[in-house]
Structures are given as structure tokens and as C-alpha cells.
Design a protein around this motif. Sequence first.
Motif, PDB file in Angstrom:
ATOM      1  N   LYS A  11     -15.879   9.552  13.579  1.00  0.00           N
ATOM      2  CA  LYS A  11     -16.154   9.480  12.017  1.00  0.00           C
ATOM      3  C   LYS A  11     -15.441   7.894  11.688  1.00  0.00           C
ATOM      4  O   LYS A  11     -15.336   8.049  10.849  1.00  0.00           O
ATOM      5  CB  LYS A  11     -15.731  10.612  11.509  1.00  0.00           C
TER       6      LYS A  11
ATOM      7  N   GLY B 141     -17.155   5.292  11.348  1.00  0.00           N
ATOM      8  CA  GLY B 141     -18.423   4.644  10.627  1.00  0.00           C
ATOM      9  C   GLY B 141     -18.957   3.427  11.547  1.00  0.00           C
ATOM     10  O   GLY B 141     -19.410   2.519  10.889  1.00  0.00           O
TER      11      GLY B 141
ATOM     12  N   HIS C  61     -21.056   0.918  13.647  1.00  0.00           N
ATOM     13  CA  HIS C  61     -22.492   0.388  13.559  1.00  0.00           C
ATOM     14  C   HIS C  61     -22.523  -0.183  15.058  1.00  0.00           C
ATOM     15  O   HIS C  61     -21.507  -0.710  15.565  1.00  0.00           O
ATOM     16  CB  HIS C  61     -22.871  -0.409  12.701  1.00  0.00           C
TER      17      HIS C  61
ATOM     18  N   ASP D  71     -20.684  -3.551  14.955  1.00  0.00           N
ATOM     19  CA  ASP D  71     -18.941  -3.603  15.289  1.00  0.00           C
ATOM     20  C   ASP D  71     -18.745  -3.643  16.581  1.00  0.00           C
ATOM     21  O   ASP D  71     -17.464  -3.911  16.844  1.00  0.00           O
ATOM     22  CB  ASP D  71     -18.518  -2.198  15.019  1.00  0.00           C
TER      23      ASP D  71
ATOM     24  N   GLU E 268     -19.882  11.090  16.239  1.00  0.00           N
ATOM     25  CA  GLU E 268     -20.327  11.027  14.563  1.00  0.00           C
ATOM     26  C   GLU E 268     -20.131   9.491  14.276  1.00  0.00           C
ATOM     27  O   GLU E 268     -19.914   9.464  13.067  1.00  0.00           O
ATOM     28  CB  GLU E 268     -19.354  12.027  13.612  1.00  0.00           C
ATOM     29  N   ASN E 269     -20.810   8.775  14.786  1.00  0.00           N
ATOM     30  CA  ASN E 269     -20.998   7.346  14.342  1.00  0.00           C
ATOM     31  C   ASN E 269     -22.359   6.841  14.358  1.00  0.00           C
ATOM     32  O   ASN E 269     -23.483   7.875  14.292  1.00  0.00           O
ATOM     33  CB  ASN E 269     -20.313   6.527  15.289  1.00  0.00           C
ATOM     34  N   ASP E 270     -22.991   5.623  14.616  1.00  0.00           N
ATOM     35  CA  ASP E 270     -24.394   5.332  14.645  1.00  0.00           C
ATOM     36  C   ASP E 270     -24.476   4.330  15.925  1.00  0.00           C
ATOM     37  O   ASP E 270     -24.775   2.994  15.447  1.00  0.00           O
ATOM     38  CB  ASP E 270     -24.644   4.685  13.356  1.00  0.00           C
TER      39      ASP E 270
ATOM     40  N   CYS F  76     -22.550  -5.674   7.918  1.00  0.00           N
ATOM     41  CA  CYS F  76     -23.032  -4.100   8.197  1.00  0.00           C
ATOM     42  C   CYS F  76     -22.177  -3.645   9.175  1.00  0.00           C
ATOM     43  O   CYS F  76     -22.326  -3.457  10.359  1.00  0.00           O
ATOM     44  CB  CYS F  76     -24.425  -4.214   8.776  1.00  0.00           C
TER      45      CYS F  76
ATOM     46  N   ALA G 228     -18.268  -0.946   9.804  1.00  0.00           N
ATOM     47  CA  ALA G 228     -17.605   0.129   9.739  1.00  0.00           C
ATOM     48  C   ALA G 228     -16.940   0.209   8.322  1.00  0.00           C
ATOM     49  O   ALA G 228     -16.398  -0.937   8.080  1.00  0.00           O
ATOM     50  CB  ALA G 228     -16.545   0.586  10.817  1.00  0.00           C
ATOM     51  N   ALA G 229     -17.288   1.064   7.408  1.00  0.00           N
ATOM     52  CA  ALA G 229     -16.693   1.111   6.220  1.00  0.00           C
ATOM     53  C   ALA G 229     -15.177   1.114   5.978  1.00  0.00           C
ATOM     54  O   ALA G 229     -14.728   0.263   5.167  1.00  0.00           O
ATOM     55  CB  ALA G 229     -17.200   2.207   5.431  1.00  0.00           C
TER      56      ALA G 229
END
Length: 888
Positions: free
Chosen positions: A30, A32, A34, A37, A67-69, A375, A377-378
Motif C-alpha cells: 500500500k 501507492g 506506480h 516510481d 496493493e499497488n499499481d 505520477c 507514490a502519494a
Amino acid sequence: MPHFVPAWWDRFFVLDHSYSHTSLSIHLRKAGLHNADVASLSLALQSFLTSNVDPKLPLHIELDASENDLDDLSVARILQILQRNPGSTYLRSLKLYKNRVSDLTCAALASFLWNQTEACEEIHLSHNEIGHRGVAMLLAVLAMHPKEAYPRSVEHLDEAIPCWLRLEHNQATSIEHLLSALEKDPVRLRYCMAPRGETASCSVFRCSEASANKEETPHAHLYCITKQKENVELTEQPQLETMVLSIADAVVAGRFDLPQADPVERHVALPAPEDAVLCRKVQLHVDAEQGAGLEMTVHSYGYHVDKVEEQPGQDLEPGDVLLSVDGEALWGDLSEDELNEVFGREFADGATVLTAKADAVDGCHVWQPLGTDLCRAAPLIAALREDLGIMGNSFGVSAELDEEGAVWLRGPAGGQRGALAELPNLVRFYFPELRDRAWPSHQWVKANKLGENKNGRGSVSSAERVDPVEVYQDLTEWQSALRKQCKEDDDIFDEDLPVEPLEAPDEGPEIFEGETILPELDMSRPFKMLILVGFPGSGKSCVAARLAAHLGYDIVNQDTLGDRKACVQAAREALAECRRLVVDRCNCTRLQRRVWLELADDYEVGAACIWLDIPEEICDERVLQRFGHRTLPPEDKSLEVIDGFAQRFEPPMEAEGFVRWRVKDDGDLEEALAEYEELVKESEAGSLEAEVEETPSEAPSAPRKRRRLDAEAAAAGVPKADLHGRASRSSFLRDVRRQVEYYFSDRNLKKDWFFQDKITSEPEPGWLELQWIMSCPRIAQKHQAKEKDVLEALKSSVLSVKEADGCHWVARSQPLPPLEVERPESELLHNSVNQEEEHEDAEASKAQDEPKGSPEEADLAVQRLQQDADLEASQDEDDEELSADPYM
């Protein structure tokens, strides 16, 4: 070993060393993540492994990026970095559920597992896009492993353990047919469907079908593998069997069709803003005899052109400003000597100067593109924005990151130049892939680009300049400055320090136990000053920035202003304009805090204190991991400076003259800030100046301040205070704590023979049973506190509390002071007396008016009652004295 360059990603890497191997845990669940990254993450991971892991020892890896992208190329790149030494790198656990990986990730993972000699214990790939080919390749590798690593053998167990493999909720169609094909030659897969919730259920560490014979134990647990995604096109059984045969041949031959693992690093070139200042590059003409033919004066942005001679002639005109020469910056509030040095060093015929109109560039923002997209990770972007704010504060400018990937610097030219020089180091800490790239050029943009600042005061123009902030070029200078702050109260000639040194009321060696009881909070003084206390790295700047952003507080920070005298002056200016301020300094001694308390008295405002009681070792860890603090470089020598503060530190006490909160974690901080905000609002609503009638003297009396009564507050439209509110509860517990601490102070125990006897008596010598505190008049009658209230109040006290034999006991750490009063002669006074007869009001009143029982018992009750009355009178006198001087 190569020098380790820290990166933001290092916080996700945890190493554990042993004599036989090294364990690496990568916690990215989790996060975040992308695909963009992965370049940064991979470079940071490669640097971390190269610098911190001994290549001679085996490396055991646990990777959780669930749970990432992430897609296949990203996962392949990470696995490629981890497989730096196939002979000694072992993947123990891999969790990639809920990403976007497919068969290509299975191929990369199959290659990794095929080349490691030991078994992987757990693989979790559910909720992805894996098809039957990827499932077949992974299972074939487990069943046909060249070292027969599956199922794995465990030393302390008699049974072998299958690999825990989760592949449910993917796109593997006809899973029963696929497993049937894998059970046949040449794969010969053995599997267990891993029942759960039964008496003999399976797990990562056991199997219900395990056997002492490894050849009879399954290769893999396949928990819920039959639950696949719906609406997927089915594959016929003959096709599956043919596919399994081809996969088996490819696995044995080492052909895994690996994906291209090098990610595409995006170079983003942002167009300059529309209202960017037009700058030109001009070549100087310098004649050996006539020179350049220019008359120039010093300007904030370089050299201002006043006059241009006809010979030798320049492509310049009056009103231009020379911003740089051959790449050497001239702008940024340089002194005349500095300008002459830089310009003279590069001055020559043909030198290239960057120029613009002085009136166009004056007071502009600086726009600096980063050269990469956002774009990302938050959490990374949030941390970058926070560190930009800290960096900007250290240079006296505002530093903001826009959505397009550029940083805006607003403020005086000197601060802009310093922040712009530091910015590449900060950005490359977050984006390691930018370390080898050329830094994009910055632009000057007209000041109305971003509108007003967050504090609503508008942009900072050149007319609002502040002195440039001192930038410490090396650790030696920084250490000197911070050590000076730590030892500043050693300077007896410092006019800001109080004339008389502050001593504890009982002259204790380090702390004074039992804060001398103070009068109730004077709500006629609005609480405008918050004093922060804590070691470097304890989080003071974050708290100050939060108050500034959300409540409009002025920040008094010595790192920014340079020295304490500048801080005192800034505080005076804020208080003179009735603004709230937060003092963001270490404030490690009572004498240093006294400076701010006297300033609060001068302007008749209340002061509060938040003590960030973060242990020294945690502050050390933060310093070594955090980049954004300019005054806390991640160097080992920084720890020596923190230790210097710890050696001199004196815990803040409310007896110093402020309201105090002690913060040990984030939960404490939220509670403290909420209580403090309520206190501020209540004090500002309750402050009232009442003019007194003029006396027949020569001049009218000065107006006096008093606390607004509830009736007056209601008449003025101010709601009555909520007695059950957070601030009211905090104030009540504070009063109870100070009362109990008074009982244990030297001031009281020198006179209280009764408590001295109880403390020295069995069964717990040195401790006072809580029931005797509960029976005291001020606790039982004035405060009406219950036992649970007293215990809650003492949680943040310097007193110790324990439970023994079903009772609670309280103690101080220092020895008891000698009694200054004589004990009554009666031997009965040393005996235990019933608590109800001694302390309850009704029984005490009866004992005074109509003594009953034996004459000795009546005499004892009357004497104790008289002592309580004497103690009340003594404390009333103390209150009157302390209202004038709380440090007597």
C-alpha cells in the motif's frame, strides 16, 4: 565499501545481520507505487544493497509490494536488482497480490526460483491478470526444480513443507484441466488444496498431507486456486496438455522468455510559463584599452547597467541587469565585493552574459522545473512537499511544488538563490534517477503568477526584503551554531537573559519534584505564545509549520533568523501586533525558557509549552534518515550535537509559569494541540478589560484586567465554558496533579509530620498510600476528585505510582527533607488512626464539637484537624506569595 547516498526509499528497506546470512525485508504494501516510481526505487535499492550488504554472505529476501499499481516490467526490474548474485540470493517470501501483473511476471519469478538453490516459502499473486500459462510455468518450476528444493526441508520438523502459493482471482481458465495435465509426465506435480478452518488445516508452516517421506509430500499448497475471475474465454484440454509439455521443455532448457526489464525513464520538458521574464544571452566586447565601456551599479539581481559607451559597443542598454556571466550567477543580493570577485573572474572578451530588464525581473518568483513527471507514490509527493516547506523556511522563502512538476520559490532574491542551490540535493534524494541528469534551467516569472501566499499576506516583493539567511556550508559551522544555542545561557553578559538565575523551589540537583502550587490560570491574559521544547529531530518544526498553516501563527525559528536576539525581536514585533506566535527552538534549559516567559509578561499574554519528549535515540534515527532539515544533516557527528542538548536538558515544569503538555507520540500530540486550541479560544473569549473609576489622584488609574465571569460572558454573547470539554478536563487534571505534587514537595514535607510518618512506615517504606491523599481537604472538598482522576492526573507527573496489595501508592525519587516542625509528644500520634475519623468532614466536625471515645482518641482527632487547618492556611499564604513570584 562505496559511499552510501541516502534516498527517500531507504525507509522501506530493513536489514537484519547474523553470522551466517543477511536478511532483507522490503515493505512496500500500500505504498501507492506506480510504474514511474520503479526507476527511483530500483536505483535506491541497488545503492542500498551495494553499500550495506556483504556479498560474501547469503542474502535472504522478503518482498511485499501488494496493493499497488505495478505491471510486469516494473516487477521484472525489481527482481533483476534483487538477483545480483544468483548463487547466494534467496527469495523467501514474495507478495504481489492486487497489482496488474500477468504471465510475464510469472516468467521472471520462475527464472529467479529456478536459479536459487533453496526453496521459497510463500508466493502470493492473487487478484492479478495471470493466465493459465503463468500458473503452469510457476508450478512446473516447483515440481521440476534442479535441486529438488520443493517441498522444503525444515531442521526441527520431521515433515517437509510445501510452498504456499496463492493464485486465486486471476485469469487461469479450466484450472482443473490444467492441474490434471501438470500431474502427468514430465512435470509430475504434487499439490495440496490447502484446506483452512479445519482441525488439520494447512498453513505456510504445515501441511495436512505432509509425510516423513519428501517424495510423498506435495510440492505446493494451492489455496482457493479454483476461484478464478469470471467471463474469461475457456481453453480446451488438448491445448492445455500441449502447452504444459512445451513449458516443461522450456523450463528444463532455462528458456523463460523474460520481459525487457529496463523501464522507460520519462524526461519531461515543461514549457516556460507565459509570463516568464524574457532573458537574453549576449556576448561581451572587451577592448584591451577601453575595456567594456559599461557603467554599472550593484543590484539585487546582479549588475545594473547605468550607461553604455559607444566604444567598444555592447548589445546592452541602460536598465538592463546582468544576471550571470559564463554560467556564474550574479543575482541573489550579493555584496559589491562578491559581485566584483565573480564578475572579474569571468570577465573577458567574448564572455556570455545573461541579461534581462531590471524592472521586469525585480521581485519575481523563481520557476524551476524538475525534469520528471509527478505520477508517483502519494506518500513520496507528500513528503517532498513537506521537505520543500522546511527547506524554504530555512532560507526565508516559500517553496511550493505545482502539479506539473516544477518548484516555485517566492521571497527575497538572496533566499531564492540559496534555496535554488539546495534544491537539486533535495530533489535527487527523492528521485535518484535524476542524479546523473543535467539540471533544467530556471526562469523568473512575474510575481502575480501564484497569487497570494497561504497566510493571505500576498507575495513577497523586493521592497519586503529580509536579511539573507546564513547558510552553513559544512557541518563544522552548523555544529558551532547549534552548540552555541545549547550553551547560550552560559553567557552572563547576555542582556536577554534574566538578571537572577532560576533555581528550583527546593533547590533539587536536576529537577524539582512537587511543582509549587500556582494560582489558577489567569484567563484575562489571552494565550498568544506557545513555547516548543525538545531535542533536534523531535519534530518541533513540523508542529510549528502546522500551526502556521492552519491557525496563522508566526514562527520564531533560530535556524531561520540566525540568533536568539533576532528571535526575541521577531517575537516582540508579533506580540506588539497581537499576533499569535510559536517559538520553534530547543529551549533546553529553564533559563532559556525564562526569556520567553518574561517577554510574555511584558506584553501581558499567556504562555503555553508543548514538550516533545522524544527519546534521544529516536531523534538520532530521524536525523540519519531524514534529508529535508538543512540544520540536521544525516551525519554521525549530528548525534554528538543532540547528545549535547541531552546532557544539559532540564525538563519543563509548570512551576516555571506556563501551561505544559508532555507529548510522547502522535496521539499525545493530537490531544495536546486540541486542548491547546480550546485553551486559546477560551482565553481570547474570556479576556476583558474593565475600566475602574477614576480616583482623586493626579492621574486616572490604569485599567486592570480580570477574568470574565460566566454571567458577563453570557451577556457579551460568549457561550458558557463546557465543564466536560477537553480543555476543562485538562485544566482540572492539571490542578489535581499540581496539588498532589505540592504535598510531596520539600516546601510541604518540611512541615507535614503526618505525611512523613506515613511515608516512612510499613508496609511500603518510601511510599504514601493513595487513600491518605484522597482524604486531604483540597482533593476531597475543593477539587472533589475521585481516585481515578488522581491516577489519570499523575500519568504525566514526575512522581511515581505503583499498585501493591490491592492499593495504589505514590512516591518521590528524592529523599525526604528534614522536618522543621516538632512532632506532637503523644505516642498515639504514631499509631494508625481510622481514616474516616481523621479526614472526612462530618467525622472531623463531630470530633471538634463533641469529642467522643477515649480522651486520647479525641485529642488525636482534634490535633489532626488543627494540622489540616494550619496546612490550608500555609498553602493560602504560599498562593499569595507565588502570585507575585512563582520562583521564590
